[in-house]
Design an enzyme around this catalytic site. Structure first.
Site, PDB file in Angstrom:
ATOM      1  N   CYS A  38       0.841  -1.206   0.000  1.00 29.77           N
ATOM      2  CA  CYS A  38       0.000   0.000   0.000  1.00 29.77           C
ATOM      3  C   CYS A  38       0.874   1.254   0.000  1.00 29.77           C
ATOM      4  O   CYS A  38       0.457   2.305  -0.453  1.00 29.77           O
ATOM      5  CB  CYS A  38      -0.903  -0.003   1.222  1.00 29.77           C
ATOM      6  SG  CYS A  38       0.013  -0.208   2.741  1.00 29.77           S
TER       7      CYS A  38
HETATM    8  P1  NAP Z   1      -9.744  -6.150  -0.381  1.00 27.23           P
HETATM    9  O1  NAP Z   1     -10.260  -6.726  -1.636  1.00 27.23           O
HETATM   10  O2  NAP Z   1     -10.419  -4.942   0.174  1.00 27.23           O
HETATM   11  O3  NAP Z   1      -9.783  -7.339   0.698  1.00 27.23           O
HETATM   12  C1  NAP Z   1      -9.336  -7.172   2.021  1.00 27.23           C
HETATM   13  C2  NAP Z   1     -10.073  -8.157   2.918  1.00 27.23           C
HETATM   14  O4  NAP Z   1     -11.458  -7.825   2.966  1.00 27.23           O
HETATM   15  C3  NAP Z   1     -10.011  -9.604   2.441  1.00 27.23           C
HETATM   16  O5  NAP Z   1      -9.967 -10.462   3.543  1.00 27.23           O
HETATM   17  C4  NAP Z   1     -11.332  -9.738   1.696  1.00 27.23           C
HETATM   18  O6  NAP Z   1     -11.765 -11.064   1.542  1.00 27.23           O
HETATM   19  C5  NAP Z   1     -12.243  -8.967   2.639  1.00 27.23           C
HETATM   20  N1  NAP Z   1     -13.503  -8.535   2.061  1.00 27.23           N
HETATM   21  C6  NAP Z   1     -13.843  -8.421   0.739  1.00 27.23           C
HETATM   22  N2  NAP Z   1     -15.119  -7.960   0.629  1.00 27.23           N
HETATM   23  C7  NAP Z   1     -15.575  -7.768   1.896  1.00 27.23           C
HETATM   24  C8  NAP Z   1     -16.813  -7.284   2.445  1.00 27.23           C
HETATM   25  N3  NAP Z   1     -17.822  -6.897   1.655  1.00 27.23           N
HETATM   26  N4  NAP Z   1     -16.933  -7.214   3.776  1.00 27.23           N
HETATM   27  C9  NAP Z   1     -15.924  -7.576   4.591  1.00 27.23           C
HETATM   28  N5  NAP Z   1     -14.729  -8.046   4.136  1.00 27.23           N
HETATM   29  C10 NAP Z   1     -14.552  -8.130   2.810  1.00 27.23           C
HETATM   30  O7  NAP Z   1      -8.212  -5.765  -0.501  1.00 27.23           O
HETATM   31  P2  NAP Z   1      -7.029  -6.662  -1.053  1.00 27.23           P
HETATM   32  O8  NAP Z   1      -7.134  -6.726  -2.533  1.00 27.23           O
HETATM   33  O9  NAP Z   1      -6.968  -7.941  -0.302  1.00 27.23           O
HETATM   34  O10 NAP Z   1      -5.750  -5.792  -0.622  1.00 27.23           O
HETATM   35  C11 NAP Z   1      -5.212  -4.786  -1.430  1.00 27.23           C
HETATM   36  C12 NAP Z   1      -5.659  -3.419  -0.946  1.00 27.23           C
HETATM   37  O11 NAP Z   1      -5.299  -3.252   0.417  1.00 27.23           O
HETATM   38  C13 NAP Z   1      -4.988  -2.285  -1.677  1.00 27.23           C
HETATM   39  O12 NAP Z   1      -5.913  -1.261  -1.940  1.00 27.23           O
HETATM   40  C14 NAP Z   1      -3.937  -1.797  -0.688  1.00 27.23           C
HETATM   41  O13 NAP Z   1      -3.543  -0.470  -0.867  1.00 27.23           O
HETATM   42  C15 NAP Z   1      -4.652  -2.006   0.601  1.00 27.23           C
HETATM   43  N6  NAP Z   1      -3.704  -2.093   1.714  1.00 27.23           N
HETATM   44  C16 NAP Z   1      -3.595  -1.041   2.567  1.00 27.23           C
HETATM   45  C17 NAP Z   1      -2.691  -1.064   3.603  1.00 27.23           C
HETATM   46  C18 NAP Z   1      -2.540   0.083   4.559  1.00 27.23           C
HETATM   47  O14 NAP Z   1      -1.951  -0.098   5.599  1.00 27.23           O
HETATM   48  N7  NAP Z   1      -3.044   1.261   4.245  1.00 27.23           N
HETATM   49  C19 NAP Z   1      -1.867  -2.187   3.777  1.00 27.23           C
HETATM   50  C20 NAP Z   1      -2.000  -3.236   2.885  1.00 27.23           C
HETATM   51  C21 NAP Z   1      -2.933  -3.181   1.860  1.00 27.23           C
HETATM   52  P3  NAP Z   1     -11.396 -11.889   0.200  1.00 27.23           P
HETATM   53  O15 NAP Z   1      -9.932 -11.982   0.151  1.00 27.23           O
HETATM   54  O16 NAP Z   1     -12.047 -13.180   0.458  1.00 27.23           O
HETATM   55  O17 NAP Z   1     -11.982 -11.125  -0.939  1.00 27.23           O
END
Ligand code: NAP
Length: 494
Positions: A289
């Site tokens: 991120c």
């Molecule tokens: P994501 O699609 O938002 O998923 C994150 C988590 O949320 C996963 O466990 C996902 O499950 C779950 N999830 C999905 N839909 C949901 C819902 N409707 N309700 C509750 N939980 C739900 O993100 P990602 O693709 O895994 O990660 C990448 C993103 O994270 C990027 O935007 C990155 O910038 C951000 N990030 C931010 C930081 C920070 O500290 N600011 C650090 C790391 C990453 P599933 O996997 O089963 O879909």
């Protein structure tokens, strides 16, 4: 979905009330991003019954965990650090298989997670409240911390161990029970952490792990028993969680996306800056991120920096994370690979130039992309939308004012970097860059676990930040204020 290759995969279960149980949902698997035909782990997703049991188990276990006391909970976290350290190499190898990052990156993540557990364990012996003078001579006023109760932990795949540990360790230290839903792409790493916590002596029901899709996470955060939610992931999902959680008054901590800029001024050695910047773009295959997404070079710095960056991009070696000479591993899955390719294609269609990309061939199978250096203008879609991969756009600015205004021209506000030794420019950057984390002469990526970590604008939600001891105590507890008089009330005299 199952296949012949699944026979050697690890069979995963859910941790509910201290027992490892099968799910009643659909069959699911995680795969090796470098060899996607190979299943790393298989499981059946958690159904409504397992979710319900997990939440109930957490509610039942939480009070006794609270009553165990801070010092004993800290001891258990210290044991968890020791158990994790003892399994470090196996977990790093598993992480590289399931996530794709290089083995050195996985090892560093496990080591950082061990440190994090030690850090929170040590916080058990720090002062846990404040005292205040009272207007009454026999009275002292002091604050007490009360755990929230049951906390939902929802984590992404990009740091499948470190991010969960950042959340679980302080949640547990402060007396909360947890129901954790990790990302679907990295469930096996999540299971190993849950095993570590069990082996360290976390009592039954205090940590519950349910594996399954986003809808399972949505079901979890909607449960009225959940008193707090800590989430790291995309801002789209973050908004859904916010809408489910905030109206009922549960606490919410969110770490979301970023579109991080690095500004380079002409007084800096371009070769040295390029070394740092390339690492900040391609580390973890750009799936951080905090990764640098835009490089804004001021004046002459642009013409000096671009060739240095180009040389380094061309020389990058892309391959499987397990291979010793790989510098950039695959991205997490096919959807991510396609999104990155589409974003680069769209940038070119909008007028960006591909200045350089890794010159070696990509492996035949696997979710590999060329690390790519683009040159363009701030209006490009790729300069506005987060593309989660090893791609960066170089932009030219006439002066520092323009560079800062380009850097801030995004709805995100996670990290910014400034490369200069000019003190006035540094002061200006610290004051005017809209980012929660500002690095001077060092990469956008990377942070120390004892300092506050979090973004501004759409990168976060206003709440105490992750990692830092005081911030995490603020998030994972409510504060009570006690007025303590040492004398009993006197009977009223007639
Ligand atoms: P994501 O699609 O938002 O998923 C994150 C988590 O949320 C996963 O466990 C996902 O499950 C779950 N999830 C999905 N839909 C949901 C819902 N409707 N309700 C509750 N939980 C739900 O993100 P990602 O693709 O895994 O990660 C990448 C993103 O994270 C990027 O935007 C990155 O910038 C951000 N990030 C931010 C930081 C920070 O500290 N600011 C650090 C790391 C990453 P599933 O996997 O089963 O879909």
């Amino acid at each position: 979905m199952t296949s012949n290759q699944d026979s050697s995969a690890i069979r995963l279960r859910h941790l509910v009330g201290g027992r490892w149980i099968d799910g009643s949902g659909t069959p699911a698997r995680s795969t090796d991003p470098a060899s996607p035909e190979e299943a790393v782990a298989t499981y059946r997703t958690a159904g409504a019954e397992q979710l319900d049991s997990a939440v109930r188990a957490a509610v039942t276990a939480q009070r006794a965990w609270r009553d165990l006391g801070l010092i004993e909970r800290g001891r258990i976290l210290r044991r968890a650090a020791e158990v994790l350290a003892g399994r470090a190499e196996d977990i790093a190898v598993l992480m590289t298989r399931e996530h794709g990052k290089t083995l050195p990156e996985s090892r560093a993540e496990v080591a950082g997670s061990v440190e994090t557990l030690h850090y929170h364990a040590s916080r058990a012996r720090a002062a846990d409240g404040a005292t205040y003078p009272s207007g009454h001579p026999d009275e002292v006023i002091r604050t007490l911390r009360r755990p929230l109760g049951v906390v939902a932990v929802i984590t992404p795949w990009n740091f499948p161990l470190q991010i969960p540990v950042w959340k679980l360790a302080p949640a547990l230290l402060w007396g909360n029970a947890v129901v954790w839903k990790p990302a679907s792409d990295t469930p096996a790493v999540a299971v190993t952490l849950a095993e570590v916590l069990c082996e360290a002596g976390v009592p039954e029901g205090v940590v519950n792990l349910v594996l399954g899709p986003g809808s399972l996470g949505a079901g979890l955060v909607a449960r009225p028993e959940i008193a707090g939610v800590t989430f790291t992931g995309s801002d789209a999902v973050g908004r859904l969680i916010r809408d489910a959680v905030v109206p009922r008054g549960a606490k919410l901590q969110m770490e979301l996306g970023g579109h991080n800029a690095a500004i380079v001024l002409p007084d800096v050695d371009p070769a040295a800056a390029a070394d740092v910047l390339v690492g900040a773009v391609v580390g973890s295959t750009g799936q951080k991120c905090t990764a640098t997404r835009r490089i804004i070079a001021v004046g002459d710095a642009y013409d000096d920096l671009l060739p240095e960056l180009a040389k380094r991009f061309e020389a990058l070696r892309v391959g499987a994370g397990r291979d010793a000479d790989t510098q950039v591993g695959p991205v997490i899955n096919e959807r991510a690979r396609a999104e990155i390719a589409d974003a680069v294609q769209q940038a070119v269609a909008e007028g960006a130039e591909v200045v350089a990309r890794s010159s070696g061939p990509l492996p035949d199978a696997g979710h590999f992309v060329h690390p790519t250096l683009l040159a363009g203008t701030p209006e490009l879609t790729i300069c506005r939308e987060e593309v989660f991969g090893p791609v960066v756009t170089a932009l030219r600015a006439a002066d520092l004012d323009e560079a800062i205004s380009i850097a801030n021209d995004t709805r995100y506000g996670l990290t910014a970097a400034l490369f200069t030794t000019d003190e006035r420019a540094v002061r200006r950057g610290l004051a005017d860059l809209d980012a929660g984390l500002i690095k001077v002469n060092s990469p956008n990526t990377g942070s120390e676990l004892h300092a506050p970590f979090g973004g501004l604008k759409d990168s976060t939600f206003p709440a105490p930040r992750e990692q830092n001891g005081d911030s995490s105590a603020e998030f994972f507890t409510w504060t009570k204020t006690a007025y303590l008089r040492t004398t009993a009330p006197r009977e009223a005299r007639s």
